[in-house]
Design an enzyme around this catalytic site. Structure first.
Site, PDB file in Angstrom:
ATOM      1  N   HIS A  23       5.421  33.605  68.602  1.00 58.96           N
ATOM      2  CA  HIS A  23       4.821  32.266  68.671  1.00 58.96           C
ATOM      3  C   HIS A  23       5.769  31.216  69.248  1.00 58.96           C
ATOM      4  CE1 HIS A  23       6.820  31.443  64.823  1.00 58.96           C
ATOM      5  NE2 HIS A  23       6.497  30.174  64.952  1.00 58.96           N
ATOM      6  N   ARG A  36     -10.238  43.794  53.205  1.00 60.54           N
ATOM      7  CA  ARG A  36     -10.670  44.699  52.134  1.00 60.54           C
ATOM      8  C   ARG A  36     -11.434  43.982  51.035  1.00 60.54           C
ATOM      9  NH1 ARG A  36      -5.070  47.784  51.454  1.00 60.54           N
ATOM     10  NH2 ARG A  36      -4.585  45.586  51.241  1.00 60.54           N
ATOM     11  N   ARG A  50      25.552  23.521  56.065  1.00 60.48           N
ATOM     12  CA  ARG A  50      25.507  23.930  57.473  1.00 60.48           C
ATOM     13  C   ARG A  50      25.682  25.433  57.639  1.00 60.48           C
ATOM     14  NH1 ARG A  50      26.557  20.983  61.708  1.00 60.48           N
ATOM     15  NH2 ARG A  50      27.944  22.551  62.579  1.00 60.48           N
ATOM     16  N   HIS A  96      12.389  35.431  68.372  1.00 61.20           N
ATOM     17  CA  HIS A  96      12.243  34.041  68.817  1.00 61.20           C
ATOM     18  C   HIS A  96      13.431  33.563  69.661  1.00 61.20           C
ATOM     19  CE1 HIS A  96       8.945  34.254  66.162  1.00 61.20           C
ATOM     20  NE2 HIS A  96       9.511  33.831  65.048  1.00 61.20           N
ATOM     21  N   GLY A 104       4.797  30.005  72.541  1.00 62.08           N
ATOM     22  CA  GLY A 104       3.672  29.074  72.622  1.00 62.08           C
ATOM     23  C   GLY A 104       4.092  27.636  72.369  1.00 62.08           C
ATOM     24  N   LYS A 105       5.342  27.432  72.101  1.00 63.64           N
ATOM     25  CA  LYS A 105       5.778  26.057  71.797  1.00 63.64           C
ATOM     26  C   LYS A 105       5.908  25.247  73.092  1.00 63.64           C
ATOM     27  CE  LYS A 105       8.074  27.093  67.449  1.00 63.64           C
ATOM     28  NZ  LYS A 105       7.394  26.308  66.423  1.00 63.64           N
ATOM     29  N   ARG A 107      15.081  19.851  72.383  1.00 58.05           N
ATOM     30  CA  ARG A 107      14.749  20.002  70.964  1.00 58.05           C
ATOM     31  C   ARG A 107      13.311  20.482  70.850  1.00 58.05           C
ATOM     32  NH1 ARG A 107      16.556  15.159  68.412  1.00 58.05           N
ATOM     33  NH2 ARG A 107      14.516  14.260  68.729  1.00 58.05           N
TER      34      ARG A 107
HETATM   35  C1  BG6 Z   1       8.384  33.191  61.595  1.00 55.50           C
HETATM   36  C2  BG6 Z   1       9.370  33.698  60.610  1.00 55.50           C
HETATM   37  O1  BG6 Z   1       8.263  34.091  62.649  1.00 55.50           O
HETATM   38  O2  BG6 Z   1       8.796  31.933  62.093  1.00 55.50           O
HETATM   39  C3  BG6 Z   1       9.559  32.696  59.484  1.00 55.50           C
HETATM   40  O3  BG6 Z   1       8.928  34.935  60.071  1.00 55.50           O
HETATM   41  C4  BG6 Z   1       9.870  31.325  60.021  1.00 55.50           C
HETATM   42  O4  BG6 Z   1      10.595  33.118  58.609  1.00 55.50           O
HETATM   43  C5  BG6 Z   1       8.896  30.927  61.104  1.00 55.50           C
HETATM   44  O5  BG6 Z   1       9.803  30.405  58.951  1.00 55.50           O
HETATM   45  C6  BG6 Z   1       9.324  29.656  61.794  1.00 55.50           C
HETATM   46  O6  BG6 Z   1       8.348  29.217  62.694  1.00 55.50           O
HETATM   47  P1  BG6 Z   1       8.272  27.683  63.106  1.00 55.50           P
HETATM   48  O7  BG6 Z   1       7.226  27.641  64.140  1.00 55.50           O
HETATM   49  O8  BG6 Z   1       7.946  26.916  61.875  1.00 55.50           O
HETATM   50  O9  BG6 Z   1       9.644  27.323  63.616  1.00 55.50           O
END
Ligand code: BG6
Length: 489
Positions: free
Chosen positions: A187, A47, A463, A249, A190-191, A369
């Site tokens: 995402h 925008r 923790r 995730h 994709g790791k 990890r």
């Molecule tokens: C995002 C979350 O999807 O993933 C965030 O909304 C989080 O809260 C982030 O910080 C973490 O991603 P990564 O790749 O840094 O572990």
């Protein structure tokens, strides 16, 4: 291979996600020549009124080398930035999208084959509330004009807040685009080490016979961050850690750990198996949930003082099938914790009829990890070197930094955007998977929203609540660090 002209349209081009993730990912793909100047054009749309150069200037500071000692050059940046054009307009009015289409079409017509294989990738770096109107606009004005091409939309969570709202959104989008045109990004898929799960599990004879309830006692999937919700308290408070991390995730990672071997590596075969895992999850029990909120969370002015939103959660997931009956999958995520880490810990059962009688149990644990410092290691009990017959725990250790010194691990977004260009949906969440994931968490989320389950306070940098460790131990997780010793007889 496809050639011709590719248009990548970043919607929400002036926002945070676009600046921090989307454009840098495109930059690195361009630098590595996965997309090339002669057949790609990038359009930013938002925008805010500004010129092409304004956008380019804003992006410059984010086009930096990736972690791991990479070098990039000013020259790379100056080759990339001219590919970007900017168009401003609203998200729900015809004019903006008409001019966007004109710009894309003009680019396509400038090519030799005059848009013969026009490929249009729309990347939504936008809040989900505008997904439906934007999808409508794209459908009306901006679809690829030629038969040989395609139009794809890339969207990212939050996909609704619960089963019902997510289904509404899915239907709105699904009425306009086919599933094969929709790329739902998670995402974590994709790791690097998440992508390795499939290989580890199904290309190693070692694991195949052991990967089941006869041998595995618990699986933990853990996400921790050593910072809070600074700057996004408003967004976060509406969603909470379960919607932010667990429902997507961690659950996606769980699927890859738990699924049966797919018939082949075809995306649909893999996604079919993930779906079956989700559909086999039985309802979460209240007593297998611990929620937390870090002290100071409600001091954020955008967060209501009486918020019960969890910034920490441990939830036990149970999969009712032949392989996993009786094995708790402990999902744990927290903000403002002691450290930043994401890992999978597969803990094996005790040795039956153990002859070593250790003081403390030393179980085998297979650890993946994901970050930071990617590594795969296996905890073993071994003889401590020396004259005495003592046992100790040690590791078989594949640390990526040591083993793959010269390799720069790509960012998740780079890889996933490349997949969207190539048309590979393997690492994207299918609509039925999304629905099944919401089915798992929606009853619990509604209870939390109604304040039927309270978030326990925990100190920033800790923790999390002690009750979470107690729960993990109660369902069978054994802390294995420490010394294992047998007195000589
Ligand atoms: C995002 C979350 O999807 O993933 C965030 O909304 C989080 O809260 C982030 O910080 C973490 O991603 P990564 O790749 O840094 O572990």
């Amino acid at each position: 291979a496809e050639s011709g002209c590719l248009s990548i349209i970043v919607l929400g081009a002036s926002g945070d996600l676009a600046k921090k993730k989307t454009f840098p990912a495109l930059f690195h793909l361009h630098r590595q020549r996965f997309i090339e100047s002669h057949d790609v054009h990038i359009f930013g749309y938002a925008r805010t009124k500004m010129s092409d150069d304004d956008l380019r200037d804003r992006l410059r500071e984010y086009l930096t080398p990736r972690k791991g000692g990479e070098e990039t050059h000013d020259e790379d940046v100056s080759k990339f930035l001219p590919l970007i054009k900017y168009i401003s307009g609203p998200y729900d009015a015809d004019e903006g999208f008409q001019s966007l289409d004109e710009a894309i079409s003009a680019y396509e017509m400038s090519k030799d084959d005059k848009g013969g294989s026009s490929r249009r990738l729309f990347y939504f770096a936008l809040p989900p509330s505008v997904y439906p109107p934007v999808c409508k606009m794209i459908k009306r004005f901006c679809m690829n004009k030629s038969e040989g091409g395609w139009t794809r939309v890339v969207i990212e969570k939050p996909f609704g807040k619960d089963l019902e709202s997510s289904e509404t959104l899915s239907t709105q989008i699904g009425d306009l685009f086919n599933e094969s045109q929709i790329y739902r990004i998670d995402h974590y898929l994709g790791k690097e080490l998440v992508q390795n799960l499939l290989v580890l599990r199904f290309a190693n004879r070692l694991f195949m016979p052991l990967w089941n309830h006869d041998n595995i006692s618990t699986v933990q999937i853990v996400f921790k961050e050593d910072f809070g919700t600074e700057g996004r308290g408003g967004y976060f408070d509406e969603y909470g850690i379960i919607r932010d991390i667990l429902q997507n995730h961690l659950l996606q990672v769980l699927c890859l750990v738990a699924m049966e071997r797919p018939v082949s590596l075809k995306p649909e075969h893999i996604r079919d198996e993930k779906l079956k895992v989700l559909q086999s999850v039985i309802p979460i029990k209240d007593e297998e949930v611990v929620l937390g909120q870090y002290e100071g969370y409600t001091e954020d002015p955008t967060v209501p003082k009486d918020s019960n939103t969890p910034t920490f959660a441990t939830v036990v997931i149970r999969i009712h099938n032949e392989r996993w009956e009786g094995v708790p999958f402990i999902l744990k995520a927290g903000k403002s914790m002691k450290s930043r880490k994401a890992e999978i810990r597969v803990q094996f059962k005790d040795v039956a009829g153990d002859i070593f009688k250790p003081k403390r149990k030393g179980r085998n644990e297979f650890v993946i990890r994901l970050q930071p410092s990617e590594a795969i290691y296996m905890k073993l009990t071994v003889k401590e070197p020396g004259l005495e017959m003592k046992t100790t725990q040690s590791e078989l250790d594949l640390s990526y930094r040591q083993r793959y010194q010269d390799v720069i691990i790509p960012e998740a977004y780079e890889r996933l955007i490349l997949d969207t260009i190539r048309g590979d949906q393997q690492h994207f969440v299918r609509r039925d998977e999304l629905k099944a994931a919401w089915e798992i968490f929606t009853p619990l989320l509604h209870k939390i929203d109604n304040n039927e389950i309270q978030s326990l306070p925990y100190k920033s940098g800790s923790r999390g609540p002690d009750q979470a460790d107690t729960l993990a131990e109660k369902v069978g997780y054994v802390q294995t660090h420490g010394y294992v010793w047998i007195p000589p007889t």
